[in-house]
Write a protein that holds these residues in place. Sequence first.
Motif, short mmCIF file in Angstrom:
data_model
loop_
_atom_site.label_atom_id
_atom_site.label_comp_id
_atom_site.label_asym_id
_atom_site.label_seq_id
_atom_site.Cartn_x
_atom_site.Cartn_y
_atom_site.Cartn_z
N CYS A 41 0.85 -1.19 0.00
CA CYS A 41 0.00 0.00 0.00
C CYS A 41 0.89 1.24 0.00
N ILE A 42 0.29 2.38 0.08
CA ILE A 42 1.03 3.61 0.38
C ILE A 42 0.87 3.83 1.88
N SER A 43 1.99 3.96 2.54
CA SER A 43 2.02 4.13 3.99
C SER A 43 3.02 5.22 4.32
N TYR A 44 2.56 6.27 4.98
CA TYR A 44 3.43 7.40 5.32
C TYR A 44 4.11 7.99 4.09
N LYS A 45 3.37 8.08 2.99
CA LYS A 45 3.83 8.64 1.72
C LYS A 45 5.01 7.88 1.13
N MET A 46 5.08 6.60 1.44
CA MET A 46 6.09 5.70 0.89
C MET A 46 5.37 4.43 0.43
N ILE A 47 6.08 3.60 -0.35
CA ILE A 47 5.54 2.27 -0.65
C ILE A 47 5.67 1.47 0.63
N GLY A 48 4.56 0.95 1.10
CA GLY A 48 4.56 0.26 2.38
C GLY A 48 4.10 -1.18 2.27
N TYR A 49 4.55 -1.96 3.22
CA TYR A 49 4.14 -3.35 3.38
C TYR A 49 3.68 -3.48 4.82
N VAL A 50 2.43 -3.85 4.98
CA VAL A 50 1.78 -3.83 6.29
C VAL A 50 1.12 -5.17 6.59
N VAL A 51 0.82 -5.37 7.87
CA VAL A 51 -0.03 -6.48 8.28
C VAL A 51 -1.44 -5.90 8.29
N PRO A 52 -2.31 -6.35 7.38
CA PRO A 52 -3.64 -5.75 7.27
C PRO A 52 -4.50 -6.06 8.50
N HIS A 53 -5.53 -5.25 8.66
CA HIS A 53 -6.46 -5.45 9.78
C HIS A 53 -7.10 -6.84 9.76
N SER A 54 -7.22 -7.45 8.59
CA SER A 54 -7.81 -8.79 8.52
C SER A 54 -6.95 -9.82 9.25
N LEU A 55 -5.64 -9.57 9.35
CA LEU A 55 -4.75 -10.46 10.10
C LEU A 55 -4.45 -9.96 11.50
N GLY A 58 -6.11 -5.17 15.65
CA GLY A 58 -5.74 -4.08 16.54
C GLY A 58 -5.04 -2.94 15.85
N GLY A 59 -4.45 -3.20 14.70
CA GLY A 59 -3.75 -2.15 13.97
C GLY A 59 -2.53 -1.61 14.70
N TYR A 60 -2.07 -0.48 14.24
CA TYR A 60 -0.87 0.16 14.76
C TYR A 60 -1.20 0.92 16.05
N HIS A 61 -0.44 0.71 17.11
CA HIS A 61 -0.79 1.30 18.40
C HIS A 61 -0.83 2.84 18.37
N LEU A 68 -0.82 -2.43 10.72
CA LEU A 68 0.49 -2.51 11.36
C LEU A 68 1.60 -2.41 10.32
N PRO A 69 2.41 -1.33 10.34
CA PRO A 69 3.48 -1.20 9.35
C PRO A 69 4.61 -2.19 9.59
N PHE A 70 5.26 -2.60 8.50
CA PHE A 70 6.39 -3.53 8.60
C PHE A 70 7.60 -3.03 7.80
N MET A 71 7.42 -2.75 6.52
CA MET A 71 8.51 -2.29 5.67
C MET A 71 8.03 -1.12 4.81
N ASN A 72 8.99 -0.28 4.42
CA ASN A 72 8.70 0.80 3.48
C ASN A 72 9.88 0.98 2.54
N ILE A 73 9.56 1.46 1.36
CA ILE A 73 10.56 1.85 0.36
C ILE A 73 10.30 3.31 0.04
N ALA A 74 11.38 4.11 0.03
CA ALA A 74 11.20 5.53 -0.26
C ALA A 74 12.37 6.07 -1.07
N SER A 75 12.04 6.99 -1.95
CA SER A 75 13.05 7.77 -2.63
C SER A 75 13.18 9.07 -1.86
N GLN A 76 14.24 9.20 -1.08
CA GLN A 76 14.48 10.39 -0.28
C GLN A 76 15.35 11.36 -1.07
#
Length: 152
Positions: A41-55, A58-61, A68-76
């Motif tokens: 997905c897009i997460s924090y304006k980056m390409i993100g890889y998350v644990v979706p709510h279906s799994l 509780g989501g991100y605290h 729940l975020p796990f990994m991101n890729i960004a062009s800084q």
Amino acid sequence: MTIDAQTPDEYIRKVPEDRREVVSKLRETVKANLPKGFQECISYKMIGYVVPHSLYPGGYHCDPALPLPFMNIASQKNFIALYHSGIYANPELHDWFVKEYPKYVTTKLDMGKSCIRFRNGNNIPFGLIAQLCQKMTPQDWVALYEQNIKRS
């Protein structure tokens, strides 16, 4: 550098042309090697890889409405970044990555707590990134997150 995009494909299209191929290859490496269950997905304006709510309902605290975020890729501005929360939360995984890195590239590792910075797209160890992606399932990440990061 902030890239305003609604989808990972749009993000790639908006990456500066001189980085687009490398960021695309990094994205494809991650997608091909992450265990089943993570969602791109897009997460924090980056390409993100998350644990979706279906799994993990509780989501991100910090904001339970977010997955729940796990990994991101960004062009800084000055580098391409790979953010990996597992490296931050798991000292053994961190130490493994630091030890393996010089086997793949001769440049010095530029790394923060969870951020791996690549200033030269020719020095990205795609094989090592593939291995890193394979080392943690969504269930592993949720367990580690609940044990080490989430505060009740």
